[in-house]
Write a protein that holds these residues in place. Structure first.
Motif, PDB file in Angstrom:
ATOM      1  N   MET A 140       0.811  -1.105  -0.165  1.00  0.00           N
ATOM      2  CA  MET A 140       0.006   0.075   0.142  1.00  0.00           C
ATOM      3  C   MET A 140       0.959   1.248   0.096  1.00  0.00           C
ATOM      4  O   MET A 140       1.863   1.580   0.886  1.00  0.00           O
ATOM      5  N   GLY A 141       0.514   1.950  -1.031  1.00  0.00           N
ATOM      6  CA  GLY A 141       1.410   3.401  -1.061  1.00  0.00           C
ATOM      7  C   GLY A 141       0.775   4.605  -0.295  1.00  0.00           C
ATOM      8  O   GLY A 141      -0.309   4.005   0.096  1.00  0.00           O
ATOM      9  N   GLY A 142       1.308   5.662  -0.192  1.00  0.00           N
ATOM     10  CA  GLY A 142       2.448   6.012  -0.856  1.00  0.00           C
ATOM     11  C   GLY A 142       2.306   6.333  -2.242  1.00  0.00           C
ATOM     12  O   GLY A 142       1.317   6.135  -2.875  1.00  0.00           O
ATOM     13  N   GLU A 143       3.240   7.221  -2.790  1.00  0.00           N
ATOM     14  CA  GLU A 143       3.171   7.509  -3.978  1.00  0.00           C
ATOM     15  C   GLU A 143       3.633   6.652  -5.081  1.00  0.00           C
ATOM     16  O   GLU A 143       4.116   5.388  -4.716  1.00  0.00           O
ATOM     17  N   HIS A 144       3.240   6.667  -6.260  1.00  0.00           N
ATOM     18  CA  HIS A 144       3.509   5.678  -7.225  1.00  0.00           C
ATOM     19  C   HIS A 144       4.798   5.203  -7.505  1.00  0.00           C
ATOM     20  O   HIS A 144       5.234   3.860  -7.635  1.00  0.00           O
ATOM     21  N   LEU A 145       5.848   5.797  -7.252  1.00  0.00           N
ATOM     22  CA  LEU A 145       7.371   5.517  -7.317  1.00  0.00           C
ATOM     23  C   LEU A 145       7.740   4.282  -6.477  1.00  0.00           C
ATOM     24  O   LEU A 145       8.518   3.624  -6.941  1.00  0.00           O
ATOM     25  N   VAL A 146       6.894   4.116  -5.459  1.00  0.00           N
ATOM     26  CA  VAL A 146       7.183   3.120  -4.395  1.00  0.00           C
ATOM     27  C   VAL A 146       7.171   1.689  -5.284  1.00  0.00           C
ATOM     28  O   VAL A 146       7.737   0.772  -4.759  1.00  0.00           O
ATOM     29  N   SER A 147       6.285   1.644  -6.182  1.00  0.00           N
ATOM     30  CA  SER A 147       6.332   0.453  -7.230  1.00  0.00           C
ATOM     31  C   SER A 147       7.515   0.067  -7.928  1.00  0.00           C
ATOM     32  O   SER A 147       7.813  -1.046  -8.318  1.00  0.00           O
ATOM     33  N   TRP A 148       8.386   1.054  -8.148  1.00  0.00           N
ATOM     34  CA  TRP A 148       9.459   0.914  -9.039  1.00  0.00           C
ATOM     35  C   TRP A 148      10.552  -0.435  -8.238  1.00  0.00           C
ATOM     36  O   TRP A 148      10.617  -1.302  -9.001  1.00  0.00           O
ATOM     37  N   PRO A 149      10.906  -0.152  -7.129  1.00  0.00           N
ATOM     38  CA  PRO A 149      11.839  -1.205  -6.484  1.00  0.00           C
ATOM     39  C   PRO A 149      11.006  -2.665  -6.198  1.00  0.00           C
ATOM     40  O   PRO A 149      11.657  -3.567  -6.335  1.00  0.00           O
ATOM     41  N   VAL A 150       9.695  -2.523  -6.227  1.00  0.00           N
ATOM     42  CA  VAL A 150       8.800  -3.711  -6.007  1.00  0.00           C
ATOM     43  C   VAL A 150       8.854  -4.382  -7.219  1.00  0.00           C
ATOM     44  O   VAL A 150       9.156  -5.663  -7.545  1.00  0.00           O
ATOM     45  N   PHE A 151       8.864  -3.575  -8.590  1.00  0.00           N
ATOM     46  CA  PHE A 151       9.101  -4.331  -9.831  1.00  0.00           C
ATOM     47  C   PHE A 151      10.156  -4.837 -10.025  1.00  0.00           C
ATOM     48  O   PHE A 151      10.527  -6.173 -10.523  1.00  0.00           O
ATOM     49  N   LYS A 152      11.416  -4.290  -9.507  1.00  0.00           N
ATOM     50  CA  LYS A 152      12.778  -4.834  -9.431  1.00  0.00           C
ATOM     51  C   LYS A 152      12.815  -6.139  -8.824  1.00  0.00           C
ATOM     52  O   LYS A 152      13.319  -7.181  -9.380  1.00  0.00           O
ATOM     53  N   SER A 153      12.428  -6.310  -7.701  1.00  0.00           N
ATOM     54  CA  SER A 153      12.378  -7.407  -6.868  1.00  0.00           C
ATOM     55  C   SER A 153      11.544  -8.512  -7.466  1.00  0.00           C
ATOM     56  O   SER A 153      11.987  -9.866  -7.715  1.00  0.00           O
ATOM     57  N   MET A 154      10.530  -8.165  -8.161  1.00  0.00           N
ATOM     58  CA  MET A 154       9.433  -9.228  -8.643  1.00  0.00           C
ATOM     59  C   MET A 154      10.135  -9.701 -10.047  1.00  0.00           C
ATOM     60  O   MET A 154      10.119 -10.928 -10.114  1.00  0.00           O
ATOM     61  N   TYR A 155      10.728  -8.993 -10.693  1.00  0.00           N
ATOM     62  CA  TYR A 155      11.462  -9.393 -11.882  1.00  0.00           C
ATOM     63  C   TYR A 155      12.788 -10.267 -11.636  1.00  0.00           C
ATOM     64  O   TYR A 155      12.938 -11.249 -12.630  1.00  0.00           O
ATOM     65  N   LYS A 156      13.584  -9.975 -10.411  1.00  0.00           N
ATOM     66  CA  LYS A 156      14.526 -11.058 -10.259  1.00  0.00           C
ATOM     67  C   LYS A 156      13.969 -12.402  -9.847  1.00  0.00           C
ATOM     68  O   LYS A 156      14.690 -13.326 -10.189  1.00  0.00           O
ATOM     69  N   LYS A 157      12.676 -12.542  -9.125  1.00  0.00           N
ATOM     70  CA  LYS A 157      12.244 -13.921  -8.945  1.00  0.00           C
ATOM     71  C   LYS A 157      11.407 -14.553 -10.239  1.00  0.00           C
ATOM     72  O   LYS A 157      11.395 -15.461 -10.669  1.00  0.00           O
ATOM     73  N   VAL A 173      -1.330 -14.450 -10.543  1.00  0.00           N
ATOM     74  CA  VAL A 173      -0.921 -13.257  -9.976  1.00  0.00           C
ATOM     75  C   VAL A 173       0.060 -13.447  -8.866  1.00  0.00           C
ATOM     76  O   VAL A 173      -0.223 -14.012  -7.824  1.00  0.00           O
ATOM     77  N   VAL A 174       1.251 -12.765  -8.783  1.00  0.00           N
ATOM     78  CA  VAL A 174       2.458 -12.986  -8.087  1.00  0.00           C
ATOM     79  C   VAL A 174       2.423 -12.044  -6.968  1.00  0.00           C
ATOM     80  O   VAL A 174       3.329 -12.044  -5.937  1.00  0.00           O
ATOM     81  N   GLY A 175       1.963 -10.761  -7.145  1.00  0.00           N
ATOM     82  CA  GLY A 175       2.076  -9.662  -6.321  1.00  0.00           C
ATOM     83  C   GLY A 175       1.170  -8.620  -6.788  1.00  0.00           C
ATOM     84  O   GLY A 175       0.847  -8.458  -7.979  1.00  0.00           O
ATOM     85  N   ALA A 176       0.957  -7.630  -5.724  1.00  0.00           N
ATOM     86  CA  ALA A 176       0.135  -6.474  -6.421  1.00  0.00           C
ATOM     87  C   ALA A 176       0.322  -5.255  -5.263  1.00  0.00           C
ATOM     88  O   ALA A 176       0.874  -5.433  -4.298  1.00  0.00           O
ATOM     89  N   ASP A 177      -0.162  -4.088  -5.653  1.00  0.00           N
ATOM     90  CA  ASP A 177       0.132  -2.956  -4.976  1.00  0.00           C
ATOM     91  C   ASP A 177      -1.272  -2.054  -5.330  1.00  0.00           C
ATOM     92  O   ASP A 177      -1.740  -2.096  -6.270  1.00  0.00           O
ATOM     93  N   LEU A 178      -1.586  -1.184  -4.200  1.00  0.00           N
ATOM     94  CA  LEU A 178      -2.492   0.014  -4.381  1.00  0.00           C
ATOM     95  C   LEU A 178      -1.642   1.239  -3.746  1.00  0.00           C
ATOM     96  O   LEU A 178      -1.440   1.241  -2.636  1.00  0.00           O
ATOM     97  N   VAL A 179      -1.816   2.311  -4.654  1.00  0.00           N
ATOM     98  CA  VAL A 179      -0.933   3.465  -4.247  1.00  0.00           C
ATOM     99  C   VAL A 179      -1.652   4.859  -4.420  1.00  0.00           C
ATOM    100  O   VAL A 179      -2.799   4.896  -5.034  1.00  0.00           O
ATOM    101  N   GLU A 180      -1.170   5.963  -3.768  1.00  0.00           N
ATOM    102  CA  GLU A 180      -1.695   7.323  -4.114  1.00  0.00           C
ATOM    103  C   GLU A 180      -2.861   7.692  -3.360  1.00  0.00           C
ATOM    104  O   GLU A 180      -3.270   8.544  -3.571  1.00  0.00           O
ATOM    105  N   VAL A 181      -3.255   6.987  -2.081  1.00  0.00           N
ATOM    106  CA  VAL A 181      -4.405   7.263  -1.635  1.00  0.00           C
ATOM    107  C   VAL A 181      -3.747   8.295  -0.490  1.00  0.00           C
ATOM    108  O   VAL A 181      -2.776   8.219   0.342  1.00  0.00           O
ATOM    109  N   ALA A 182      -4.292   9.668  -0.432  1.00  0.00           N
ATOM    110  CA  ALA A 182      -3.913  10.516   0.578  1.00  0.00           C
ATOM    111  C   ALA A 182      -4.949  11.316   1.224  1.00  0.00           C
ATOM    112  O   ALA A 182      -5.908  11.925   0.758  1.00  0.00           O
TER     113      ALA A 182
END
Ligand SMILES: [Mn+2]
Length: 290
Positions: A108-125, A255-264
């Motif tokens: 759960m974000g957070g601004e959308h940039l937080v998904s970037w490191p998650v993408f990297k982590s997911m792609y490694k696996k 589906v191997v992971g998910a996020d919901l971002v930008e709730v302020a």
């Protein structure tokens, strides 16, 4: 941030107290320091947890109850305020640990940039990873005023990392002309304005693929979700977004992971955004975990 005991603050309704026994790890990424417009999404995860107390534990859509899926609320990842790179590194190492334990990361974000490191982590696996991106904005900029670490760049980074033909954007109604042109040139899928109908067409082509789903709450019309940093008129309804989550849940994608971002929360005068987000989280838990 510990795995051996639950977060001491509010936790998402019905979360399981034991990490090891849980299939899903729910976690917050309270970062909003690269936003170009209104900040405040660092408080999103906390508010989504607090209002989850008002949810039914039963999903009438999926005929499942929260009791049926064990999920552990790990709380918010402690992030160094103002330091985007270090924050992203912290998020990546957290998700690496979740994946090493064979758990499903639900962020759960957070601004959308937080998904970037998650993408990297997911792609490694998952080297054959595809990303389903549901958002008002293309997020395909290379930089914002010269800064590549911006909430307007995560999908560009994702496309460059995993290959543009593996990224599928839906609901996009806002971006620079160059962003749309770039997507077209490199063969990246963008569905403008709608989400559910184009998803129904794309999902069969992703059958069996590991898919990460990233949802920016601003895909919803501001009438449905005013509590977000970068509101943009002309969005979809919460009903269409729920139907889209259920469409993914019923499909044959893995589906191997998910996020919901930008709730302020500070712009969310009657709290419909946080309440909607908390229902979306419930449906993601019950829909994405078989
Ligand atoms: Mn976005």
């Amino acid at each position: 941030m510990r795995f051996d005991e639950a977060y001491s603050g509010n936790v998402f309704i019905k979360s399981h107290p034991n990490f090891e026994e849980s299939r899903v790890v729910l976690y917050g990424m309270p970062m909003d320091w690269t936003v170009s417009y209104r900040p405040g999404s660092r408080f999103g995860p906390t508010r989504i947890r607090e209002v989850s107390i008002g949810l039914e534990e039963y999903s009438a859509y999926l005929d499942r109850e929260l009791e049926e899926v064990k999920y552990f609320d790990a709380g918010d990842i402690p992030l160094p305020f103002g330091n985007a790179q270090k924050s992203l590194d912290e998020i990546e190492s957290f998700v690496d640990k979740v994946l090493a334990k064979e758990k499903f990361p639900l962020g759960m974000g957070g601004e959308h940039l937080v998904s970037w490191p998650v993408f990297k982590s997911m792609y490694k696996k998952y080297p054959d990873l595809a990303i389903i991106h549901i958002d008002a904005h293309a997020d395909l900029r290379t930089d914002y005023e010269g800064e590549p670490l911006s909430h307007s760049t995560p999908i560009r980074k994702a496309a460059e990392l995993i290959g543009p033909s593996n990224v599928y954007s839906f609901g996009i109604r806002s971006g620079m002309k160059e962003e749309f042109q770039w997507a077209k040139e490199v063969g990246m899928h963008i569905s403008k304005f709608d989400v559910h109908k184009p998803l129904m067409e794309i999902l069969p082509t992703l059958s069996g693929r590991p898919v990460y789903v990233t949802i920016d709450i601003d895909v919803l019309d501001p009438a449905h979700a005013p509590g977000t940093g970068t509101v943009d008129a002309g969005g979809i309804t919460s009903r269409e977004l729920l139907a889209s989550i259920h469409e993914i849940a019923r499909s044959n994608v893995n589906v191997v992971g998910a996020d919901l971002v930008e709730v302020a929360p500070i712009y969310d005068v009657s709290e419909q955004t946080a309440n909607t987000a908390s229902k979306l989280i419930r449906e993601m838990i019950l829909g994405f975990i078989k």
